[in-house]
Design a protein around this motif. Structure first.
Motif, PDB file in Angstrom:
ATOM      1  N   GLY A 147       8.543  -3.441   4.337  1.00 12.70           N
ATOM      2  CA  GLY A 147       8.140  -3.328   5.586  1.00 12.70           C
ATOM      3  C   GLY A 147       7.787  -1.922   7.080  1.00 12.70           C
ATOM      4  N   SER A 148       8.282  -1.495   6.691  1.00 14.86           N
ATOM      5  CA  SER A 148       8.659  -0.158   6.972  1.00 14.86           C
ATOM      6  C   SER A 148       7.553   0.950   7.353  1.00 14.86           C
ATOM      7  CB  SER A 148      10.499   0.667   7.303  1.00 14.86           C
ATOM      8  OG  SER A 148      10.440   0.247   6.073  1.00 14.86           O
ATOM      9  N   CYS A 149       7.449   0.654   6.407  1.00 14.45           N
ATOM     10  CA  CYS A 149       6.329   2.103   5.908  1.00 14.45           C
ATOM     11  C   CYS A 149       5.790   1.050   5.156  1.00 14.45           C
ATOM     12  CB  CYS A 149       6.872   3.530   5.115  1.00 14.45           C
ATOM     13  SG  CYS A 149       7.602   3.007   3.732  1.00 14.45           S
ATOM     14  N   PHE A 150       4.248   1.858   4.033  1.00 19.21           N
ATOM     15  CA  PHE A 150       3.341   1.766   3.796  1.00 19.21           C
ATOM     16  C   PHE A 150       3.804   1.474   2.166  1.00 19.21           C
ATOM     17  CE2 PHE A 150       0.076   1.755   0.234  1.00 19.21           C
ATOM     18  CZ  PHE A 150      -1.064   0.786   0.883  1.00 19.21           C
ATOM     19  N   ALA A 151       4.773   2.799   1.673  1.00 23.97           N
ATOM     20  CA  ALA A 151       5.148   3.027   0.496  1.00 23.97           C
ATOM     21  C   ALA A 151       6.084   1.519   0.096  1.00 23.97           C
ATOM     22  CB  ALA A 151       5.769   4.638  -0.171  1.00 23.97           C
ATOM     23  N   SER A 152       6.635   1.171  -1.397  1.00 25.47           N
ATOM     24  CA  SER A 152       7.906   0.868  -1.707  1.00 25.47           C
ATOM     25  C   SER A 152       8.931   1.802  -2.708  1.00 25.47           C
ATOM     26  CB  SER A 152       6.921   0.303  -2.191  1.00 25.47           C
ATOM     27  OG  SER A 152       6.302  -0.891  -1.979  1.00 25.47           O
ATOM     28  N   LEU A 153       9.631   0.944  -2.248  1.00 25.79           N
ATOM     29  CA  LEU A 153      11.012   2.453  -2.929  1.00 25.79           C
ATOM     30  C   LEU A 153      10.954   1.647  -3.966  1.00 25.79           C
ATOM     31  CD1 LEU A 153      13.255   4.028  -2.759  1.00 25.79           C
ATOM     32  CD2 LEU A 153      15.153   2.787  -2.193  1.00 25.79           C
ATOM     33  N   ARG A 204      -5.821  -8.325  -5.456  1.00 22.75           N
ATOM     34  CA  ARG A 204      -6.076  -7.986  -4.373  1.00 22.75           C
ATOM     35  C   ARG A 204      -7.228  -9.189  -4.463  1.00 22.75           C
ATOM     36  NH1 ARG A 204     -10.123  -2.373  -4.047  1.00 22.75           N
ATOM     37  NH2 ARG A 204     -10.283  -3.325  -1.361  1.00 22.75           N
ATOM     38  N   HIS A 205      -6.274  -9.547  -2.700  1.00 23.06           N
ATOM     39  CA  HIS A 205      -6.610 -10.883  -1.829  1.00 23.06           C
ATOM     40  C   HIS A 205      -8.508 -10.844  -0.639  1.00 23.06           C
ATOM     41  CE1 HIS A 205      -3.625 -12.786  -4.429  1.00 23.06           C
ATOM     42  NE2 HIS A 205      -2.752 -11.923  -3.579  1.00 23.06           N
ATOM     43  N   SER A 206      -9.121 -11.283  -1.362  1.00 28.06           N
ATOM     44  CA  SER A 206     -10.621 -11.523  -0.188  1.00 28.06           C
ATOM     45  C   SER A 206      -9.146 -11.639   1.361  1.00 28.06           C
ATOM     46  CB  SER A 206     -10.999 -12.731  -0.313  1.00 28.06           C
ATOM     47  OG  SER A 206     -10.359 -13.630   0.085  1.00 28.06           O
ATOM     48  N   LEU A 207      -9.804 -10.846   2.200  1.00 27.47           N
ATOM     49  CA  LEU A 207      -9.020 -11.434   3.710  1.00 27.47           C
ATOM     50  C   LEU A 207      -9.269 -12.635   3.899  1.00 27.47           C
ATOM     51  CD1 LEU A 207     -10.884  -8.123   5.369  1.00 27.47           C
ATOM     52  CD2 LEU A 207      -8.717  -8.239   3.520  1.00 27.47           C
ATOM     53  N   GLU A 208     -10.490 -13.158   3.442  1.00 24.56           N
ATOM     54  CA  GLU A 208     -11.157 -14.733   4.249  1.00 24.56           C
ATOM     55  C   GLU A 208      -9.383 -15.860   3.713  1.00 24.56           C
ATOM     56  OE1 GLU A 208     -13.727 -17.869   3.756  1.00 24.56           O
ATOM     57  OE2 GLU A 208     -14.506 -16.216   2.530  1.00 24.56           O
ATOM     58  N   PHE A 209      -8.806 -15.545   2.704  1.00 27.98           N
ATOM     59  CA  PHE A 209      -7.747 -16.201   1.461  1.00 27.98           C
ATOM     60  C   PHE A 209      -6.378 -15.418   2.214  1.00 27.98           C
ATOM     61  CE2 PHE A 209      -4.369 -15.898  -1.294  1.00 27.98           C
ATOM     62  CZ  PHE A 209      -3.524 -17.039  -1.267  1.00 27.98           C
ATOM     63  N   LEU A 210      -6.675 -14.475   2.861  1.00 26.58           N
ATOM     64  CA  LEU A 210      -5.051 -14.114   3.431  1.00 26.58           C
ATOM     65  C   LEU A 210      -5.402 -15.078   4.561  1.00 26.58           C
ATOM     66  CD1 LEU A 210      -5.081 -10.181   2.113  1.00 26.58           C
ATOM     67  CD2 LEU A 210      -3.493 -12.262   1.333  1.00 26.58           C
ATOM     68  N   ARG A 211      -6.226 -15.400   5.305  1.00 21.48           N
ATOM     69  CA  ARG A 211      -5.669 -15.940   6.782  1.00 21.48           C
ATOM     70  C   ARG A 211      -5.795 -17.378   6.783  1.00 21.48           C
ATOM     71  NH1 ARG A 211     -11.878 -13.843   6.969  1.00 21.48           N
ATOM     72  NH2 ARG A 211     -12.378 -11.719   7.235  1.00 21.48           N
ATOM     73  N   SER A 212      -5.785 -17.753   4.909  1.00 25.02           N
ATOM     74  CA  SER A 212      -5.705 -18.910   5.439  1.00 25.02           C
ATOM     75  C   SER A 212      -4.259 -18.983   4.759  1.00 25.02           C
ATOM     76  CB  SER A 212      -6.112 -19.809   4.219  1.00 25.02           C
ATOM     77  OG  SER A 212      -5.639 -19.270   2.532  1.00 25.02           O
ATOM     78  N   ILE A 213      -3.277 -18.386   4.943  1.00 27.54           N
ATOM     79  CA  ILE A 213      -2.104 -17.659   4.508  1.00 27.54           C
ATOM     80  C   ILE A 213      -1.360 -16.725   5.675  1.00 27.54           C
ATOM     81  CG2 ILE A 213      -1.806 -18.269   2.473  1.00 27.54           C
ATOM     82  CD1 ILE A 213      -1.342 -15.300   1.121  1.00 27.54           C
ATOM     83  N   ARG A 228       3.030  -9.489   5.009  1.00 24.53           N
ATOM     84  CA  ARG A 228       3.849  -9.122   3.263  1.00 24.53           C
ATOM     85  C   ARG A 228       2.873  -8.272   2.615  1.00 24.53           C
ATOM     86  NH1 ARG A 228       8.195 -13.209   1.245  1.00 24.53           N
ATOM     87  NH2 ARG A 228       8.660 -14.157   3.439  1.00 24.53           N
ATOM     88  N   SER A 229       1.178  -8.451   2.815  1.00 21.21           N
ATOM     89  CA  SER A 229       0.859  -7.408   1.934  1.00 21.21           C
ATOM     90  C   SER A 229      -0.203  -6.029   2.437  1.00 21.21           C
ATOM     91  CB  SER A 229      -0.395  -8.230   2.072  1.00 21.21           C
ATOM     92  OG  SER A 229      -1.589  -8.312   3.200  1.00 21.21           O
ATOM     93  N   ASN A 230       0.061  -5.562   1.525  1.00 16.89           N
ATOM     94  CA  ASN A 230      -0.334  -3.874   2.211  1.00 16.89           C
ATOM     95  C   ASN A 230      -1.345  -3.916   2.606  1.00 16.89           C
ATOM     96  OD1 ASN A 230       1.087  -2.647   0.125  1.00 16.89           O
ATOM     97  ND2 ASN A 230      -0.524  -2.644  -1.198  1.00 16.89           N
ATOM     98  N   THR A 231      -2.123  -4.457   3.202  1.00 14.04           N
ATOM     99  CA  THR A 231      -3.501  -4.853   4.316  1.00 14.04           C
ATOM    100  C   THR A 231      -2.930  -4.586   5.807  1.00 14.04           C
ATOM    101  OG1 THR A 231      -4.906  -4.795   3.214  1.00 14.04           O
ATOM    102  CG2 THR A 231      -5.290  -5.225   4.911  1.00 14.04           C
ATOM    103  N   PHE A 232      -2.159  -5.698   5.879  1.00 11.88           N
ATOM    104  CA  PHE A 232      -1.876  -6.181   7.406  1.00 11.88           C
ATOM    105  C   PHE A 232      -0.653  -6.004   7.001  1.00 11.88           C
ATOM    106  CE2 PHE A 232      -4.608  -9.740   6.115  1.00 11.88           C
ATOM    107  CZ  PHE A 232      -5.666  -9.594   6.338  1.00 11.88           C
ATOM    108  N   GLY A 233       0.055  -5.640   5.872  1.00 17.11           N
ATOM    109  CA  GLY A 233       1.310  -4.172   6.866  1.00 17.11           C
ATOM    110  C   GLY A 233       0.849  -2.906   7.660  1.00 17.11           C
ATOM    111  N   PRO A 289      -2.054 -10.956  14.946  1.00 12.35           N
ATOM    112  CA  PRO A 289      -0.673 -11.775  13.867  1.00 12.35           C
ATOM    113  C   PRO A 289      -1.337 -13.652  13.438  1.00 12.35           C
ATOM    114  CG  PRO A 289       0.210 -10.464  15.844  1.00 12.35           C
ATOM    115  CD  PRO A 289      -1.328 -10.580  15.874  1.00 12.35           C
ATOM    116  N   PHE A 290      -2.018 -13.712  14.406  1.00  9.25           N
ATOM    117  CA  PHE A 290      -2.757 -15.717  14.196  1.00  9.25           C
ATOM    118  C   PHE A 290      -3.439 -15.737  15.440  1.00  9.25           C
ATOM    119  CE2 PHE A 290       2.072 -15.061  14.377  1.00  9.25           C
ATOM    120  CZ  PHE A 290       2.572 -15.802  12.404  1.00  9.25           C
ATOM    121  N   PRO A 291      -4.744 -15.488  14.781  1.00  6.06           N
ATOM    122  CA  PRO A 291      -6.160 -15.837  15.634  1.00  6.06           C
ATOM    123  C   PRO A 291      -6.001 -16.960  15.726  1.00  6.06           C
ATOM    124  CG  PRO A 291      -6.284 -15.600  12.848  1.00  6.06           C
ATOM    125  CD  PRO A 291      -4.739 -15.621  12.995  1.00  6.06           C
TER     126      PRO A 291
END
Length: 460
Positions: free
Chosen positions: A42-48, A110-119, A125-130, A450-452
């Motif tokens: 989570g410290s940056c976009f890239a993974s190691l 790729r997950h929809s933003l609507e699905f990600l709101r449900s979790i 932990r996803s790329n977008t929300f990171g 974070p938690f709407p």
């Protein structure tokens, strides 16, 4: 051995150095006698990339961990032979801190933003929300730095209040009274028996208290959560959101506009300079042309026009708007965008709005038809900052409160600042989530907090 963040490892650790990294498995690929793990903390976009060979202890268990598992890895950093990555870690020790079941919902797709709101408990932990929440953190720091560099005092205004700053009656009630059988005085609820001895709610703004501090410290700002029980289930409204509200003593509307311009330009520039990796992701995946939009705004000339001029130019445009354009009506988003995108071609301050559509605390202009208010409009969004010079004249303020249906005695402490050492002062409000939507290209306010909290939803 001390853990290093993946951001530091990718950003400056020399090949050949032994490192310890910890994070969560984004992907795992198994080959013949070798495992490739994309690890992200989570410290940056890239993974190691971590390369695991059979000579480590418990190789078979490591090879079977699921996506989402948490690992601690100790190994040597080497130059990567693969394209697209500078380095990778050749693992010497791998500890499974927490495995993940096979039904982990964030799989490699790729997950929809609507699905990600449900979790929402897992979506960071996803790329977008990171990327969203790293940028949110960076901008929070930049806001404090901007005001600190200019000598502003940071004020923590109350979350629980007995006053509705905006006068719209959209406050969440705060009470300890029995909702099924509250005490009463005749036909009315006995609020004097409540915890605070009066009717209270969650704050809709820290402005009024901020004004009090401005009359003692000259320049102050607030930055905290605000709440509005507005039953608007739209992509731009949330019941809980954060507001930045500076207030300056000895300032007029022109000073207010100048600060707003400097502030917005500073935050956009800071984002471009410090959040490049995440902005590149937003530019590619969320809003094409985002970087060009921000770079243009960072160097744009900010125009100014009065509300009356804006109405005249909109009416003369010949455009068939969904909502009517008439003097005395508030400008809608379609009008604001047309002004910035078609008429001005950039950001614009609209000033001097009609008395009837603005709050009681805004300074009455000499002709008494308009108030010294301003909205900063930007392309693609419309209003992003709203502010005003405050009414410093006691008699005028009392009259405006009465005309707005506010009993002056209910804000006696606010009026006291006009009795003892009143001075011209001005300020504005910037919704933090609206700013984040603009800077990331995200189209729903639920995706930049974070938690709407929205009508019908207070999960997590």
């Amino acid at each position: 051995m001390e853990r290093k963040s993946i951001r530091k490892v990718l950003g400056g650790v020399a090949p050949g150095e032994i490192v310890c990294v910890k994070g969560w498995v984004r992907t795992l690929r198994s080959g013949k006698d070798i495992v490739f793990i994309a690890l992200n903390d989570g410290s940056c976009f890239a993974s190691l990339q971590v390369v695991v060979s059979p000579d480590i202890a418990d190789f078979e268990s490591v090879a079977r961990v699921g996506t989402g598992a948490c690992l601690a890895v100790r190994g040597v950093l080497i130059e990567s032979p693969a394209a697209g990555q500078r380095c990778e870690v050749q693992a010497r020790e791998v500890e499974i801190l927490g495995d993940a079941d096979v039904d982990y919902p964030l799989q490699k797709k790729r997950h929809s933003l609507e699905f990600l709101r449900s979790i929402a408990h897992l979506r960071p932990r996803s790329n977008t929300f990171g990327a969203v929440f790293r940028l949110r953190s960076a901008l929070s720091f930049a806001i404090h730095r901007f005001f600190n560099e200019r000598g502003f005092l940071y004020v923590h205004t109350p979350i629980i209040t007995a006053n509705d700053c905006e006068g719209a009656g959209e406050m969440f009630r705060v009470t300890t009274l029995d909702s099924e059988n509250p005490p009463k005085n005749g036909n009315h609820i006995a609020w004097n028996e409540d915890f605070f001895g009066e009717k209270t709610g969650l704050t809709v703004s820290g402005q009024l208290q901020g004004e009090l501090f401005a009359t003692a410290f000259s320049d102050i700002y607030t930055f905290g959560p605000t709440f509005r029980a507005e039953n608007s289930n739209t992509s731009r409204h949330a019941a809980e959101f954060w507001m930045i509200e500076p207030e300056m003593a000895f300032a007029d509307l022109e000073d207010d506009c100048r600060l707003a311009e400097d502030f917005l330009r500073y935050l956009v520039t800071y984002t471009l300079e410090h959040c490049g990796e995440d902005l590149a992701f937003f530019n590619e995946r969320i809003e094409k042309g985002l970087l060009d939009k921000l770079q243009t705004l960072a160097t744009a000339s900010f125009e100014t026009m009065t509300y009356s001029e804006a109405v005249n130019r909109l009416q003369a445009s010949g455009e068939n708007f969904q909502f009517p354009v008439d003097w005395g009506l508030d400008l809608q988003s379609e009008h604001e965008r047309y002004l910035t995108e078609k008429i001005i071609g950039g950001p614009v301050f609209v000033t001097d709005y009609p008395v009837g559509i603005k709050a009681f605390y805004m300074r009455l202009n000499d002709e008494e038809k308009t108030v010294a208010a301003m909205d900063l409009l930007v392309p693609r969004v419309g209003e992003i900052i709203g502010g005003s010079q405050r009414e410093e004249r006691l008699d005028v303020l009392q009259r405006r409160m009465t005309e707005s249906g506010i009993v002056p005695e209910s804000l006696w402490w606010y009026l006291d600042t006009r009795r003892w050492g009143s001075c011209p002062h001005a300020g504005f409000g910037l919704g933090f989530e609206r700013l984040l939507m603009y800077l990331t290209g995200m189209e729903n306010i639920r995706d930049v907090i974070p938690f709407p909290r929205t009508p019908g939803n207070a999960r997590f």
